[in-house]
Design a protein around this motif. Sequence first.
Motif, PDB file in Angstrom:
ATOM      1  N   ARG A  49      86.288  69.280  56.327  1.00 37.77           N
ATOM      2  CA  ARG A  49      85.900  70.271  57.591  1.00 37.77           C
ATOM      3  C   ARG A  49      85.823  69.368  58.708  1.00 37.77           C
ATOM      4  O   ARG A  49      85.108  70.253  59.802  1.00 37.77           O
ATOM      5  CB  ARG A  49      84.692  71.088  57.300  1.00 37.77           C
ATOM      6  N   GLY A  50      86.389  68.292  59.032  1.00 39.02           N
ATOM      7  CA  GLY A  50      86.049  67.529  60.154  1.00 39.02           C
ATOM      8  C   GLY A  50      84.938  66.563  60.128  1.00 39.02           C
ATOM      9  O   GLY A  50      84.712  65.667  61.225  1.00 39.02           O
ATOM     10  N   GLY A  51      84.051  66.388  58.977  1.00 42.23           N
ATOM     11  CA  GLY A  51      83.212  65.431  59.133  1.00 42.23           C
ATOM     12  C   GLY A  51      81.742  65.688  59.700  1.00 42.23           C
ATOM     13  O   GLY A  51      81.663  67.072  60.184  1.00 42.23           O
ATOM     14  N   PRO A  52      80.831  65.165  59.380  1.00 44.44           N
ATOM     15  CA  PRO A  52      79.399  65.638  59.920  1.00 44.44           C
ATOM     16  C   PRO A  52      79.289  65.709  61.454  1.00 44.44           C
ATOM     17  O   PRO A  52      79.738  64.883  62.138  1.00 44.44           O
ATOM     18  CB  PRO A  52      78.427  64.590  59.315  1.00 44.44           C
ATOM     19  N   SER A  53      78.573  66.703  61.540  1.00 49.12           N
ATOM     20  CA  SER A  53      78.377  66.934  63.206  1.00 49.12           C
ATOM     21  C   SER A  53      76.974  66.871  63.708  1.00 49.12           C
ATOM     22  O   SER A  53      76.885  66.632  64.954  1.00 49.12           O
ATOM     23  CB  SER A  53      78.686  68.401  63.580  1.00 49.12           C
ATOM     24  N   ASP A  54      76.146  66.378  62.904  1.00 49.15           N
ATOM     25  CA  ASP A  54      74.669  66.049  63.279  1.00 49.15           C
ATOM     26  C   ASP A  54      73.842  65.174  62.197  1.00 49.15           C
ATOM     27  O   ASP A  54      74.440  65.061  61.222  1.00 49.15           O
ATOM     28  CB  ASP A  54      74.049  67.565  63.716  1.00 49.15           C
ATOM     29  N   ASP A  55      72.539  64.825  62.671  1.00 48.65           N
ATOM     30  CA  ASP A  55      71.964  64.057  61.912  1.00 48.65           C
ATOM     31  C   ASP A  55      71.650  64.491  60.344  1.00 48.65           C
ATOM     32  O   ASP A  55      71.504  64.045  59.533  1.00 48.65           O
ATOM     33  CB  ASP A  55      70.612  63.853  62.565  1.00 48.65           C
ATOM     34  N   LYS A  56      71.480  66.028  60.403  1.00 54.70           N
ATOM     35  CA  LYS A  56      71.107  66.691  59.389  1.00 54.70           C
ATOM     36  C   LYS A  56      72.289  66.669  58.094  1.00 54.70           C
ATOM     37  O   LYS A  56      71.907  66.507  56.947  1.00 54.70           O
ATOM     38  CB  LYS A  56      70.691  68.406  59.375  1.00 54.70           C
ATOM     39  N   GLU A  57      73.409  66.727  58.915  1.00 54.47           N
ATOM     40  CA  GLU A  57      74.480  66.543  57.853  1.00 54.47           C
ATOM     41  C   GLU A  57      74.639  65.152  57.515  1.00 54.47           C
ATOM     42  O   GLU A  57      75.144  64.820  56.233  1.00 54.47           O
ATOM     43  CB  GLU A  57      75.906  67.171  58.522  1.00 54.47           C
ATOM     44  N   TRP A  58      74.548  64.320  58.151  1.00 53.05           N
ATOM     45  CA  TRP A  58      74.512  62.841  57.807  1.00 53.05           C
ATOM     46  C   TRP A  58      73.594  62.606  56.783  1.00 53.05           C
ATOM     47  O   TRP A  58      73.854  61.884  55.779  1.00 53.05           O
ATOM     48  CB  TRP A  58      74.400  61.999  58.903  1.00 53.05           C
ATOM     49  N   ALA A  59      72.191  63.117  56.765  1.00 55.55           N
ATOM     50  CA  ALA A  59      71.333  62.824  55.973  1.00 55.55           C
ATOM     51  C   ALA A  59      71.596  63.461  54.630  1.00 55.55           C
ATOM     52  O   ALA A  59      71.486  63.048  53.386  1.00 55.55           O
ATOM     53  CB  ALA A  59      70.180  63.487  56.443  1.00 55.55           C
ATOM     54  N   SER A  60      72.400  64.807  54.450  1.00 58.74           N
ATOM     55  CA  SER A  60      72.789  65.477  53.278  1.00 58.74           C
ATOM     56  C   SER A  60      73.913  64.601  52.658  1.00 58.74           C
ATOM     57  O   SER A  60      73.834  64.441  51.473  1.00 58.74           O
ATOM     58  CB  SER A  60      73.355  66.684  53.566  1.00 58.74           C
ATOM     59  N   LEU A  61      74.916  63.881  53.416  1.00 58.30           N
ATOM     60  CA  LEU A  61      75.868  63.380  52.811  1.00 58.30           C
ATOM     61  C   LEU A  61      75.259  61.949  52.562  1.00 58.30           C
ATOM     62  O   LEU A  61      75.406  61.449  51.242  1.00 58.30           O
ATOM     63  CB  LEU A  61      76.711  62.571  54.061  1.00 58.30           C
ATOM     64  N   ARG A  62      74.082  61.313  52.911  1.00 57.50           N
ATOM     65  CA  ARG A  62      73.429  60.180  52.274  1.00 57.50           C
ATOM     66  C   ARG A  62      72.888  60.592  50.818  1.00 57.50           C
ATOM     67  O   ARG A  62      72.901  59.808  49.873  1.00 57.50           O
ATOM     68  CB  ARG A  62      72.467  59.416  53.079  1.00 57.50           C
ATOM     69  N   HIS A  63      72.140  61.577  50.888  1.00 53.82           N
ATOM     70  CA  HIS A  63      71.548  62.309  49.561  1.00 53.82           C
ATOM     71  C   HIS A  63      72.622  62.387  48.598  1.00 53.82           C
ATOM     72  O   HIS A  63      72.487  61.873  47.653  1.00 53.82           O
ATOM     73  CB  HIS A  63      70.933  63.610  50.142  1.00 53.82           C
ATOM     74  N   ASN A  64      73.799  63.091  49.186  1.00 53.44           N
ATOM     75  CA  ASN A  64      74.778  63.435  47.758  1.00 53.44           C
ATOM     76  C   ASN A  64      75.484  62.063  47.413  1.00 53.44           C
ATOM     77  O   ASN A  64      75.877  61.869  46.294  1.00 53.44           O
ATOM     78  CB  ASN A  64      75.819  64.287  48.546  1.00 53.44           C
ATOM     79  N   ALA A  65      75.649  61.168  48.560  1.00 50.61           N
ATOM     80  CA  ALA A  65      76.337  59.749  47.916  1.00 50.61           C
ATOM     81  C   ALA A  65      75.217  59.003  46.943  1.00 50.61           C
ATOM     82  O   ALA A  65      75.779  58.553  46.135  1.00 50.61           O
ATOM     83  CB  ALA A  65      76.471  58.919  49.312  1.00 50.61           C
ATOM     84  N   LEU A  66      74.058  59.102  47.443  1.00 47.93           N
ATOM     85  CA  LEU A  66      73.353  58.129  46.588  1.00 47.93           C
ATOM     86  C   LEU A  66      73.169  59.195  45.076  1.00 47.93           C
ATOM     87  O   LEU A  66      72.907  58.340  44.241  1.00 47.93           O
ATOM     88  CB  LEU A  66      71.722  58.311  47.071  1.00 47.93           C
ATOM     89  N   THR A  67      73.305  60.504  45.062  1.00 44.78           N
ATOM     90  CA  THR A  67      73.282  60.993  43.939  1.00 44.78           C
ATOM     91  C   THR A  67      74.525  60.772  43.013  1.00 44.78           C
ATOM     92  O   THR A  67      74.247  60.410  41.996  1.00 44.78           O
ATOM     93  CB  THR A  67      73.234  62.850  44.313  1.00 44.78           C
ATOM     94  N   LEU A  68      75.715  60.403  43.394  1.00 43.76           N
ATOM     95  CA  LEU A  68      76.664  59.961  42.813  1.00 43.76           C
ATOM     96  C   LEU A  68      76.687  58.727  42.326  1.00 43.76           C
ATOM     97  O   LEU A  68      76.912  58.341  41.311  1.00 43.76           O
ATOM     98  CB  LEU A  68      77.996  60.051  43.663  1.00 43.76           C
ATOM     99  N   SER A  69      75.957  57.858  43.213  1.00 44.21           N
ATOM    100  CA  SER A  69      75.802  56.380  42.965  1.00 44.21           C
ATOM    101  C   SER A  69      75.083  56.325  41.763  1.00 44.21           C
ATOM    102  O   SER A  69      75.433  55.578  40.754  1.00 44.21           O
ATOM    103  CB  SER A  69      75.410  55.421  43.989  1.00 44.21           C
ATOM    104  N   GLU A  70      73.945  56.839  41.702  1.00 44.60           N
ATOM    105  CA  GLU A  70      72.830  56.678  40.750  1.00 44.60           C
ATOM    106  C   GLU A  70      73.455  57.421  39.404  1.00 44.60           C
ATOM    107  O   GLU A  70      73.125  57.066  38.174  1.00 44.60           O
ATOM    108  CB  GLU A  70      71.612  57.198  40.973  1.00 44.60           C
ATOM    109  N   SER A  71      74.155  58.483  39.589  1.00 47.36           N
ATOM    110  CA  SER A  71      74.568  59.144  38.471  1.00 47.36           C
ATOM    111  C   SER A  71      75.658  58.244  37.712  1.00 47.36           C
ATOM    112  O   SER A  71      75.757  58.519  36.672  1.00 47.36           O
ATOM    113  CB  SER A  71      75.529  60.637  38.777  1.00 47.36           C
TER     114      SER A  71
END
Length: 143
Positions: A49-71
């Motif tokens: 959808r064009g990438g994250p547009s604010d700090d909240k979306e970047w934080a959500s991406l960090r959370h989701n990426a860490l979830t994938l890594s640890e999973s």
Amino acid sequence: MSKPKRRAALVLAALLLAPTAPAQAPTMKQLMLDLIHPASNDILLTVSRGGPSDDKEWASLRHNALTLSESGNLLMTQAQSGSDAWVKAAKLLADAGSDAYKAAQSKDAKALAAITVRIDASCTNCHKQFRPNVFPSQAGGEK
């Protein structure tokens, strides 16, 4: 000390010193439905959808990426009968998640977009090998 107080103290001490049972590892279905699938979808959808547009979306991406890594790391510990292929597939997810986390942490949308290809490939390749009913064979021509 009275007999009831002594007994209560012994019971309390026994409870405090008793080993606790280890937490039961989540099932594969729980990992996939409750962690991996939502986290990967959120990353892929945000980027598409064009990438994250604010700090909240970047934080959500960090959370989701860490979830994938640890999973992925957890999946490596659940190797199917010492299957090297299983460990390799889980490591691809863990590495892609870790790299996505680094990209999100540095707010590098271009790097994150490139990593989504690896996230998608890690899921697809693993499912083709270990969940063949998800990707039925096309033998005998197109259906």
